[in-house]
Design an enzyme around this catalytic site. Structure first.
Site, mmCIF file in Angstrom:
data_model
loop_
_atom_site.group_PDB
_atom_site.id
_atom_site.type_symbol
_atom_site.label_atom_id
_atom_site.label_comp_id
_atom_site.label_asym_id
_atom_site.label_seq_id
_atom_site.Cartn_x
_atom_site.Cartn_y
_atom_site.Cartn_z
ATOM 1 N N GLU A 111 0.827 -1.055 -0.093
ATOM 2 C CA GLU A 111 -0.053 0.042 -0.142
ATOM 3 C C GLU A 111 0.906 1.205 -0.002
ATOM 4 O O GLU A 111 1.733 1.169 1.048
ATOM 5 C CB GLU A 111 -0.895 0.189 1.190
ATOM 6 C CG GLU A 111 -1.642 1.295 1.217
ATOM 7 C CD GLU A 111 -2.585 1.467 2.587
ATOM 8 O OE1 GLU A 111 -3.860 1.814 2.530
ATOM 9 O OE2 GLU A 111 -2.292 0.983 3.605
ATOM 10 N N GLU A 113 4.777 4.508 3.767
ATOM 11 C CA GLU A 113 4.316 5.791 4.463
ATOM 12 C C GLU A 113 5.689 6.658 4.568
ATOM 13 O O GLU A 113 6.641 6.371 5.187
ATOM 14 C CB GLU A 113 3.605 5.670 5.853
ATOM 15 C CG GLU A 113 3.380 6.986 6.536
ATOM 16 C CD GLU A 113 2.729 7.977 5.613
ATOM 17 O OE1 GLU A 113 1.633 7.518 4.769
ATOM 18 O OE2 GLU A 113 2.931 9.081 5.216
ATOM 19 N N ASP A 140 -3.252 11.446 -1.977
ATOM 20 C CA ASP A 140 -3.292 13.066 -2.041
ATOM 21 C C ASP A 140 -3.668 13.561 -3.313
ATOM 22 O O ASP A 140 -2.972 12.873 -4.269
ATOM 23 C CB ASP A 140 -1.834 13.667 -1.834
ATOM 24 C CG ASP A 140 -1.610 13.288 -0.275
ATOM 25 O OD1 ASP A 140 -2.388 13.374 0.541
ATOM 26 O OD2 ASP A 140 -0.450 13.088 0.135
ATOM 27 N N LYS A 177 -4.038 20.902 -8.207
ATOM 28 C CA LYS A 177 -3.449 21.821 -9.298
ATOM 29 C C LYS A 177 -2.713 21.114 -10.329
ATOM 30 O O LYS A 177 -1.821 20.177 -10.256
ATOM 31 C CB LYS A 177 -2.463 22.847 -8.700
ATOM 32 C CG LYS A 177 -3.043 23.851 -7.483
ATOM 33 C CD LYS A 177 -2.030 24.811 -7.172
ATOM 34 C CE LYS A 177 -2.690 25.495 -6.123
ATOM 35 N NZ LYS A 177 -1.681 26.200 -5.198
ATOM 36 N N GLU A 180 -8.753 5.052 7.383
ATOM 37 C CA GLU A 180 -9.164 6.322 8.263
ATOM 38 C C GLU A 180 -9.823 7.386 7.437
ATOM 39 O O GLU A 180 -10.857 7.860 8.103
ATOM 40 C CB GLU A 180 -7.882 7.055 9.089
ATOM 41 C CG GLU A 180 -7.375 6.161 10.261
ATOM 42 C CD GLU A 180 -6.002 5.489 9.730
ATOM 43 O OE1 GLU A 180 -5.723 5.162 8.508
ATOM 44 O OE2 GLU A 180 -5.600 4.631 10.861
ATOM 45 N N TYR A 181 -9.251 7.758 6.341
ATOM 46 C CA TYR A 181 -9.848 8.829 5.575
ATOM 47 C C TYR A 181 -11.345 8.433 4.905
ATOM 48 O O TYR A 181 -12.219 9.205 5.061
ATOM 49 C CB TYR A 181 -9.074 9.110 4.252
ATOM 50 C CG TYR A 181 -7.959 10.219 4.570
ATOM 51 C CD1 TYR A 181 -7.104 10.187 5.795
ATOM 52 C CD2 TYR A 181 -8.180 11.462 4.072
ATOM 53 C CE1 TYR A 181 -6.263 11.239 5.882
ATOM 54 C CE2 TYR A 181 -7.168 12.484 4.417
ATOM 55 C CZ TYR A 181 -6.295 12.273 5.236
ATOM 56 O OH TYR A 181 -5.372 13.336 5.414
ATOM 57 N N GLU A 182 -11.453 6.918 4.823
ATOM 58 C CA GLU A 182 -12.642 6.473 4.272
ATOM 59 C C GLU A 182 -13.703 6.746 5.331
ATOM 60 O O GLU A 182 -14.836 7.221 5.117
ATOM 61 C CB GLU A 182 -12.624 5.121 3.994
ATOM 62 C CG GLU A 182 -13.708 4.483 3.210
ATOM 63 C CD GLU A 182 -13.473 3.039 2.716
ATOM 64 O OE1 GLU A 182 -12.392 2.775 2.755
ATOM 65 O OE2 GLU A 182 -14.223 2.246 2.369
HETATM 66 N N1 SAM Z 1 -4.226 5.980 2.816
HETATM 67 C C1 SAM Z 1 -4.799 6.531 4.119
HETATM 68 C C2 SAM Z 1 -6.136 6.612 4.416
HETATM 69 O O1 SAM Z 1 -7.022 6.297 3.430
HETATM 70 O O2 SAM Z 1 -6.589 6.792 5.535
HETATM 71 C C3 SAM Z 1 -4.182 7.869 4.331
HETATM 72 C C4 SAM Z 1 -4.592 8.823 3.354
HETATM 73 S S1 SAM Z 1 -3.463 10.432 3.204
HETATM 74 C C5 SAM Z 1 -4.432 11.590 2.324
HETATM 75 C C6 SAM Z 1 -2.242 10.245 2.139
HETATM 76 C C7 SAM Z 1 -1.056 9.562 3.029
HETATM 77 O O3 SAM Z 1 0.024 9.179 1.747
HETATM 78 C C8 SAM Z 1 -0.222 10.470 3.634
HETATM 79 O O4 SAM Z 1 -0.058 9.969 5.175
HETATM 80 C C9 SAM Z 1 0.999 10.827 3.016
HETATM 81 O O5 SAM Z 1 2.010 10.998 3.996
HETATM 82 C C10 SAM Z 1 1.316 9.599 2.204
HETATM 83 N N2 SAM Z 1 2.122 9.680 0.983
HETATM 84 C C11 SAM Z 1 1.733 10.632 -0.086
HETATM 85 N N3 SAM Z 1 2.511 10.373 -1.188
HETATM 86 C C12 SAM Z 1 3.364 9.368 -0.549
HETATM 87 C C13 SAM Z 1 4.295 8.745 -1.451
HETATM 88 N N4 SAM Z 1 4.869 9.097 -2.630
HETATM 89 N N5 SAM Z 1 5.184 7.580 -0.611
HETATM 90 C C14 SAM Z 1 4.673 7.422 0.611
HETATM 91 N N6 SAM Z 1 3.692 7.830 1.273
HETATM 92 C C15 SAM Z 1 2.989 8.892 0.597
#
Ligand code: SAM
Length: 215
Positions: A44, A69, A118, A122, A192-194
């Site tokens: 993941e 992460e 994320d 933009k 968590e986000y879901e």
């Molecule tokens: N997947 C989790 C959820 O659905 O609850 C977290 C979603 S959060 C919006 C996105 C997470 O992805 C953040 O914790 C961020 O630090 C991590 N992240 C973003 N780009 C990443 C990358 N290129 N490699 C590893 N982690 C990344």
């Protein structure tokens, strides 16, 4: 994911090399050695605090899971869940998942999960989206021939972008959900986000896609 800075997080992650690595390139092609059993590897990218991947690892002991992460202060929450659960089939990478082909050898991974990535709304940041061509290239390289990508989000613009980007790249969609929680999909484990966004009434989009082998 915004989170308070935890200055102790880096030291805690380093204290558990059995579960965490910050040098994933050292294990390229040899990830199976970090697990108790040799079985398919699912990763993941962007695991956040790790609820999804820890629950998946508990529910599917026949799969080896790797959480990736980027943020140290967030990755330490995955470690804390893992220290409670002591799962033999879960490893944590605390690094940027932008160099996956330095972390894994060709075909080493059976599935890539992208959950609530994320959105980078933009246009000038579109290359940072985890479903942009640069990332798709890496997934295609590290995935086995019958491997696949499972992606879910509440962000309609990111989902639209991802459908187009993956389709243009050559991925084939096995199934697409436009409202996962109102569908007959079974066994969904929420992130968590879901939980947060579905509680606000947002529909959850989901897709499963694979890259067809060339003849
Ligand atoms: N997947 C989790 C959820 O659905 O609850 C977290 C979603 S959060 C919006 C996105 C997470 O992805 C953040 O914790 C961020 O630090 C991590 N992240 C973003 N780009 C990443 C990358 N290129 N490699 C590893 N982690 C990344």
């Amino acid at each position: 994911m915004r989170l308070r800075h935890k200055p102790w997080a880096a030291d805690k992650l380093k204290a558990y090399p059995k579960y965490v690595t910050q040098n994933p390139q050292d294990f390229k092609g040899e990830w199976q050695k970090r697990f108790a059993k040799d079985q398919p590897i699912h990763i993941e990218v962007g695991s956040g605090k790790g609820k999804f991947i820890v629950e998946m690892a508990k529910a599917h002991p026949n799969i080896n899971y790797i959480a990736i992460e980027l943020q140290t202060s967030v990755a330490v929450s995955i470690l804390e869940l893992q220290l409670d659960a002591q799962l033999e089939n879960l490893q944590i990478i605390n690094a940027h998942g932008g160099d996956l082909n330095h972390f894994f050898s060709d075909g080493e991974v059976s599935r890539v999960y992208l959950n609530f990535s994320d959105p980078w709304p933009k246009a000038r940041h579109s290359k940072r989206r985890l479903t942009s061509p640069k990332f798709l290239d890496q997934y295609q390289t590290i995935l086995k021939l019958d491997g696949d990508i499972h992606f879910k989000t509440d962000n309609m613009s990111l989902f639209q972008y991802s459908l187009a980007s993956m389709s243009q790249y050559g991925f084939v969609f096995r199934q697409v959900w436009l409202d996962l929680h109102q569908s007959d999909f079974e066994g969904n484990i929420q992130t968590e986000y879901e939980e947060k966004f579905s509680a606000k009434g947002h529909p959850i989009y989901r897709l499963e896609a694979y890259y067809p082998p060339k003849n």
